[in-house]
Design an enzyme around this catalytic site. Sequence first.
Site, PDB file in Angstrom:
ATOM      1  N   LYS A   1       2.742  -1.125  -4.198  1.00 52.24           N
ATOM      2  CA  LYS A   1       2.719   0.191  -3.552  1.00 52.24           C
ATOM      3  C   LYS A   1       3.506   1.210  -4.372  1.00 52.24           C
ATOM      4  O   LYS A   1       3.130   2.384  -4.448  1.00 52.24           O
ATOM      5  CB  LYS A   1       3.288   0.062  -2.142  1.00 52.24           C
ATOM      6  CG  LYS A   1       2.380  -0.787  -1.233  1.00 52.24           C
ATOM      7  CD  LYS A   1       3.085  -1.205   0.046  1.00 52.24           C
ATOM      8  CE  LYS A   1       2.162  -1.960   0.987  1.00 52.24           C
ATOM      9  NZ  LYS A   1       2.918  -2.590   2.111  1.00 52.24           N
TER      10      LYS A   1
ATOM     11  N   GLY B   1      -0.120  -3.589  10.268  1.00 51.83           N
ATOM     12  CA  GLY B   1      -0.666  -3.803  11.598  1.00 51.83           C
ATOM     13  C   GLY B   1      -2.135  -3.447  11.636  1.00 51.83           C
ATOM     14  O   GLY B   1      -2.619  -2.615  10.874  1.00 51.83           O
TER      15      GLY B   1
END
Lengths: 399, 399
Positions: free
Chosen positions: B200, B297
């Site tokens: 990332k 999530g």
Amino acid sequence: MVNIALLGFGVVGSGTAEVLTENKKIIEERLGREYNLKYILDLREFPDSPFGDRVVHDFNTILNDPEVSIVAEMMGGSHPAYDFTKACLMAGKNVVTSNKEVVSTFGVELCEIAKQNGVRYLFEASVGGGIPIIRPLINDLSSNKINKISGILNGTTNYILTSMRDKGESFEDALKKAQQLGYAEANPSADVDGIDAARKTVILAALASGKLIDPKSIHVEGITKITLQDTKFAEQFGYTIKLIGYTELTADSLIAFVSPRMVPATNPLCRIDDVFNGVLVDANMVGEVMFYGPGAGKLPTASAVVADIIDIIAAMDTTHKSIEWKQAEPCDLADFESYKCRRMFIVKENEDIAAKLNGEIKALDGACACVTSDVITEREAAEMANSLGDALISVYRVL
Amino acid sequence: MVNIALLGFGVVGSGTAEVLTENKKIIEERLGREYNLKYILDLREFPDSPFGDRVVHDFNTILNDPEVSIVAEMMGGSHPAYDFTKACLMAGKNVVTSNKEVVSTFGVELCEIAKQNGVRYLFEASVGGGIPIIRPLINDLSSNKINKISGILNGTTNYILTSMRDKGESFEDALKKAQQLGYAEANPSADVDGIDAARKTVILAALASGKLIDPKSIHVEGITKITLQDTKFAEQFGYTIKLIGYTELTADSLIAFVSPRMVPATNPLCRIDDVFNGVLVDANMVGEVMFYGPGAGKLPTASAVVADIIDIIAAMDTTHKSIEWKQAEPCDLADFESYKCRRMFIVKENEDIAAKLNGEIKALDGACACVTSDVITEREAAEMANSLGDALISVYRVL
């Protein structure tokens, strides 16, 4: 070559000239296009400014110049800002603005005029200063239904509340310091009475719902009545008092208001201090996301104005979806009296409180406070406040 | 009618199907266009799923269907995700993804192929899960030069570090709980060793600089060596330990690395706890802005995937600027050994420390720690660590 004109050469206007100049090289590289800051409209002369030679005093010079395709309005106030904006849009010029008063009052009409004329009206800088919030709400949370937005939307009041909490200063002293530092105006009403936050709240509510509420029609409380005792009670319960602009969308209606709230330590807005702003968005798929940063100031606000200018230049040769708002009708709005949340009551004596209020109680310096366990409506809170009579010192909504 | 195919029906894939279905009405209203979820590629069958009838097992069914114009790749891993992505782009299909491994490794090539084929490759969900960060960096901070980005980019490690700090759990116990709660994989290496955060970080660095660094080439430390003693020392000095993905752009070079850092209480990343992520961007005009929310999530990540799908549909009939990255060359990267920051040294005894290190010293349980007053380079920190010999317990970079 894209030609740009600025309306207003005050704090944000001069900041915008600075961003456009300082970052010209990287912006033009990103765009693959060049731009030129052609005019700056202001009543004053700026002989010592490097931009002094672009200053004009007659709006028509800009309006009638077909080379100008983007106008950045940073005059503040409704008039002539609204009138100039309307004229530019009707003349086929794109307009970007930091003017929350104009957007919150005339946004429906101006977006519609922009659409009819095939140009854009963008206002990222009108809420949250430099914080990206408007474009993210439109583009990034586009896959979500927005449930709620709670925001610390006014840096001046947040600075004052932070000083009261951390330095134990009274509201009056903290305001005086804010004025000395240039955070608050000589007439601080728009900030401390919540008017500025109300304008930003209705803009956020419109982005979430498509319906723009008249900012004058919503419930607005400022921070002038907050006492040091209140901030101490807040601390006792693990809260901090923040001025919160709030909007909530239920299945068939819309609520929006501005008031001081007791923000629990678990809420990320709790730690947003000083002149910073934060906007917490609760959306049905992503859950809670927050945008944080400098909510005002010359270069941060200018950064957002120029982001809008870049957006327009980048999409100049393409079609784009216009913002389409409707003016909110009374039937769109929820009955504020039925808004439910927990409350903190602060009273002079504590004997009868436990019996009347169901909640956690704490005493401090001869007064006592109770945070209700249950959410109660505005109506119920008012009745409760009434029944406490002279004993009531203050009552707060809990966020 | 726009036809969409999903590659992978795991956590994010099934979430994406849910968002596309659950919010179909409001999304289609916003777009003014209808869409159809036509295929879901997975090796398994899902007879009990409402989407079971769209499951296909042969990628070619999707590739060869000219009706499919958008493909969402959520398979994870490099292969066949990269190969399928490439094939789709070359076949003129737009691709969106949550796959940070593919973006961080093959991003340059895939963006280039997308451009050549007049389609788009978008990856908002690859960093920060549901938090809008990639599009805001491109669109909203477009008026800025990015100076630095510091991010809490991995929810699993942030959950573990929060448990260690707040519950006094050891790394091993906190990891076990994270696994029980489904936050960590059975093999937690990608998270706890910082590999996920490194991927990332290089994506963020590429967005800031235009240059994609091989994630395998940057300095990466995980959280496995952090002890409870370290977290207590952090608290003593008013810090909290966070795993930080960091990138900094100087005038002519680029730095990027991942390591645990001592984050001061004044830094907004300090209060981002549990599985939440936060990305703090320091840019030359706006100053510091932070984006906060659920970094992983099912539905949050799917929310970002669908935002990319919406972006593509909304701009389908227009031209759009492609992301253009170059692969970073060794000469683009700053010498990591010269990276400067303050440090915290934790040592067994405190006698000689004051003499050797210039800074604030605190003792705790027979050990002692010193935070240097000055910023020192990696090289200087290593020399200092060496000179402390056996007395050294650990050393941390301060953010």
